[in-house]
Write a protein that holds these residues in place. Structure first.
Motif, mmCIF file in Angstrom:
data_model
loop_
_atom_site.group_PDB
_atom_site.id
_atom_site.type_symbol
_atom_site.label_atom_id
_atom_site.label_comp_id
_atom_site.label_asym_id
_atom_site.label_seq_id
_atom_site.Cartn_x
_atom_site.Cartn_y
_atom_site.Cartn_z
ATOM 1 N N ILE A 28 0.887 -1.206 -0.007
ATOM 2 C CA ILE A 28 -0.125 0.012 -0.003
ATOM 3 C C ILE A 28 0.887 1.304 -0.141
ATOM 4 O O ILE A 28 0.660 2.297 -0.861
ATOM 5 C CB ILE A 28 -0.893 -0.009 1.118
ATOM 6 C CG1 ILE A 28 -1.966 -1.103 1.033
ATOM 7 C CG2 ILE A 28 -1.526 1.256 1.423
ATOM 8 C CD1 ILE A 28 -2.811 -1.111 2.145
ATOM 9 N N TYR A 29 1.911 1.350 1.107
ATOM 10 C CA TYR A 29 2.466 2.614 1.129
ATOM 11 C C TYR A 29 3.979 2.723 0.580
ATOM 12 O O TYR A 29 4.573 3.592 0.467
ATOM 13 C CB TYR A 29 2.470 2.846 2.726
ATOM 14 C CG TYR A 29 1.270 2.968 3.341
ATOM 15 C CD1 TYR A 29 0.525 4.018 3.375
ATOM 16 C CD2 TYR A 29 0.775 1.763 4.076
ATOM 17 C CE1 TYR A 29 -0.597 4.133 3.773
ATOM 18 C CE2 TYR A 29 -0.391 1.706 4.697
ATOM 19 C CZ TYR A 29 -1.002 2.994 4.627
ATOM 20 O OH TYR A 29 -2.394 2.942 5.327
ATOM 21 N N THR A 95 -0.637 9.924 7.233
ATOM 22 C CA THR A 95 -0.699 10.332 5.897
ATOM 23 C C THR A 95 -0.747 11.779 5.968
ATOM 24 O O THR A 95 -1.238 12.311 6.986
ATOM 25 C CB THR A 95 -1.855 9.688 5.171
ATOM 26 O OG1 THR A 95 -3.081 10.084 5.773
ATOM 27 C CG2 THR A 95 -1.662 8.184 5.037
ATOM 28 N N GLU A 97 -2.962 13.376 4.539
ATOM 29 C CA GLU A 97 -4.417 13.716 4.494
ATOM 30 C C GLU A 97 -4.860 13.708 6.156
ATOM 31 O O GLU A 97 -5.544 14.391 6.399
ATOM 32 C CB GLU A 97 -5.186 12.466 4.132
ATOM 33 C CG GLU A 97 -5.215 12.491 2.456
ATOM 34 C CD GLU A 97 -4.355 11.646 1.822
ATOM 35 O OE1 GLU A 97 -3.110 11.565 2.388
ATOM 36 O OE2 GLU A 97 -4.327 11.165 0.774
ATOM 37 N N ASN A 98 -4.456 12.654 6.821
ATOM 38 C CA ASN A 98 -4.695 12.732 8.412
ATOM 39 C C ASN A 98 -3.829 13.697 9.038
ATOM 40 O O ASN A 98 -4.472 14.202 10.116
ATOM 41 C CB ASN A 98 -4.400 11.264 8.920
ATOM 42 C CG ASN A 98 -5.367 10.195 8.480
ATOM 43 O OD1 ASN A 98 -6.562 10.567 7.970
ATOM 44 N ND2 ASN A 98 -5.067 8.955 8.583
ATOM 45 N N MET D 58 -5.454 7.213 2.984
ATOM 46 C CA MET D 58 -5.299 8.125 1.853
ATOM 47 C C MET D 58 -6.411 8.234 0.686
ATOM 48 O O MET D 58 -7.162 7.275 0.521
ATOM 49 C CB MET D 58 -4.345 7.230 1.088
ATOM 50 C CG MET D 58 -2.929 6.998 1.734
ATOM 51 S SD MET D 58 -1.539 6.443 0.878
ATOM 52 C CE MET D 58 -1.929 4.801 0.268
ATOM 53 N N VAL D 59 -6.426 9.285 0.373
ATOM 54 C CA VAL D 59 -7.710 9.500 -0.958
ATOM 55 C C VAL D 59 -7.383 8.691 -2.179
ATOM 56 O O VAL D 59 -8.276 8.205 -2.703
ATOM 57 C CB VAL D 59 -7.613 10.910 -1.281
ATOM 58 C CG1 VAL D 59 -8.503 11.231 -2.399
ATOM 59 C CG2 VAL D 59 -8.169 12.033 0.055
ATOM 60 N N PHE D 60 -6.139 8.592 -2.446
ATOM 61 C CA PHE D 60 -5.759 7.812 -3.613
ATOM 62 C C PHE D 60 -4.473 7.087 -3.670
ATOM 63 O O PHE D 60 -3.558 7.945 -2.603
ATOM 64 C CB PHE D 60 -5.766 8.834 -5.023
ATOM 65 C CG PHE D 60 -6.251 8.097 -6.158
ATOM 66 C CD1 PHE D 60 -7.142 7.983 -6.767
ATOM 67 C CD2 PHE D 60 -4.970 7.838 -7.083
ATOM 68 C CE1 PHE D 60 -7.489 7.455 -7.986
ATOM 69 C CE2 PHE D 60 -5.196 7.176 -8.474
ATOM 70 C CZ PHE D 60 -6.530 6.925 -8.849
ATOM 71 N N ASP D 61 -3.876 5.967 -4.236
ATOM 72 C CA ASP D 61 -2.763 5.409 -4.123
ATOM 73 C C ASP D 61 -1.862 6.466 -4.903
ATOM 74 O O ASP D 61 -1.931 6.709 -6.130
ATOM 75 C CB ASP D 61 -2.942 3.997 -4.898
ATOM 76 C CG ASP D 61 -1.316 3.377 -4.771
ATOM 77 O OD1 ASP D 61 -0.722 3.826 -5.514
ATOM 78 O OD2 ASP D 61 -1.184 2.459 -4.030
#
Lengths: 142, 142, 142, 142, 142, 142
Positions: A28-29, A95, A97-98, D58-61
């Motif tokens: 994922i990351y 992230t 976003e967070n 996350m909003v998008f990868d």
């Protein structure tokens, strides 16, 4: 009218969901899941919406705004490993976003005044990647 | 669609309300109330909203836009002490908010065309501080 | 090895030689000769030369360097009208060249240490215009 | 919440309407009508709107977003003469407005997911000139 | 002391040696060898060395410097396809290195005065790539 | 002539001398001594000195230079905690000065060619702080 002030802090973070395996987190990351952490010079832009006070011609006291950003964001996050030292990032994945959402939560009440309210938090992780968190989004961050 | 052009001017200003005492002004504006004035390299971003003309593929003629910004903003404000030389700042306190409003007033009618109208004026006082004045705000600037 | 720290201050100035007429000054300095003054966000880059201390791995203590730049340059010049409030600019024309020289004079002795010495002062008047004052020049600034 | 990623490509273009004479094109586009073409380092900012996924935060990868931008925009446009090598610019005049629209068309479906959709495409032709193409505009670009 | 002025022009170019085959040129220059050309927003920084004039406090007249850069570099190169429209790039491959050299040749005599001489030409092809051409180099560019 | 290429990596570090106590390290490095680490978006500028090859007009092959910087610096350092994952920073304190030196050591032999050699490594820790390591310094870094 919008008033925006920019500030900067240097921090490190790990992006990994503890409920997932190391392999799943890497899928994922990518390199962001490195458990040792890595870091960024985060740049935050805090935008207030309001009309200038008729006496002062200002939307918000600029020095007070700087002090609030310092007290709520820069002082607790600068030169820190977010996951280990700055709640809620012990349980919330930091992230971009967070982190932006958390900054919104820390500032929204503090910058609310007769003339102004928090409109948007923009957070740059690098010069090429940033998020905006604000009521302009369909789901407000607060 | 939005079209934005950036320009720059260097000016000096004093932020102080003549109805208040020197102490009151210093309490509100800090060093910005220094009566000798101080200066900035102001950066202005003028944003038009409109749809590209079907023949030209352009929202607005770029050279005409540059000329309008020069005639209305850069030429009268560049290398000037705003409070002393650029009305209405003899009576309106030249905070960043009020300068942005004045720029809006000077440009709105001039850039209105069949395809376009003024959408936003962003004014940077420094790289870390800017305001947006536009209809996107609840109380339009015009 | 060189170590460079950047800082910023907002000031206003007039470029005019009092020994010359208004016409002569305008011919030399153009709009910079406007007696009301105009302003800039000056950006200064202070470069030290030295070798990293074997114990600390640093050329100079970064917080001490910041404090010296603040005490000698930012605090006395920020939000000031240089010609009227900051000697020697009551008698020395505050061109970018002369301001850079003055910054060199204020810093050279203060940043001299066992490991380091002042190497260069770069001063930006705008993003498109800057001067360098340093021993790298044929005639040192000190 | 908005997520924005920036990318860059170097291309050349000519702005001229083949239905008009050389004189008419020069009157409209100035030096941009030079038939030999001229070039820019275009900077594109792609903004998605969406809410962070509850599992990933996350909003998008981010890597997928980078790959999509590369595949649809950077690879086909970088180091190209747009009018001659990149359809539809053989028939659509590659003004900044029209290039932004084309980027919108290429990306909108590709970045649509359960959590996110394309919100805005900003395209800088130079540091001083850019357009925004998005649903925020009255006439959407798609 | 050094005085530096920055300017910008948009041009397109092809990097290919006509004495080599298309395959050889692609092997050396990659996408830069595309015969249709591609473009950049070139940024040039012109640095003069000299001591401030005792009367004016300036190394060189700033407006004159701007006019010389415009006349010798910006006007002839902006919005041009260098290989086809700007000699000597019909025969000299317009790599960033060779364009910087040509700018040096065009400026060196023009900016030579009692107080100043050309010290360095820095040319950015993109924000991430630039060359410096000056006497500081072992083989001067003139 | 100089040729400079810029690259970026995100890493975290701790500045502390293991031979000193926590108190001593905090006295020297301040918040940089936080043992959890913190991070930066490091920007590195690699400068080669050389003359353009008469056939290619280039000082060094740009793609090869990019590959060398990636292989020696970006790949091993990006998204890493320098002290724990990137030798020699397990024993060498990763101050900006020492990271720049290490980059010099990794690149000097690799970029040496018939036409070119390493001239300088500039490393930005933040936009306001950078070091230069090069032969221009009295004690070369190699």
């Amino acid at each position: 009218m919008f008033l925006t002030r920019k500030a900067e802090f240097s921090a490190s973070h790990v992006c990994a969901n503890p409920a997932l395996s190391a392999e799943e987190n890497f899928a994922i990351y990518g390199a962001n899941a490195n458990p040792h952490g890595h870091g960024h010079n985060y740049v935050v832009e805090v935008t207030l919406e309001g009309e200038p006070d008729p006496v002062t011609g200002m939307v918000f006291d600029l020095r007070e705004l700087k002090e609030i950003i310092n007290a709520e964001v820069i002082d607790p996050m600068d030169h820190r490993f977010l996951n280990r030292e700055v709640p809620p990032f012990d349980t919330v994945i930091p992230t971009t976003e967070n982190i932006a959402r958390e900054i919104w939560k820390r500032l929204a009440a503090r910058v609310s005044s007769q003339n102004a309210r928090l409109k948007n938090v923009r957070l740059y992780e690098t010069a090429d990647l940033y998020v905006d968190c604000g009521e302009i989004s369909e789901t407000p961050c607060n």
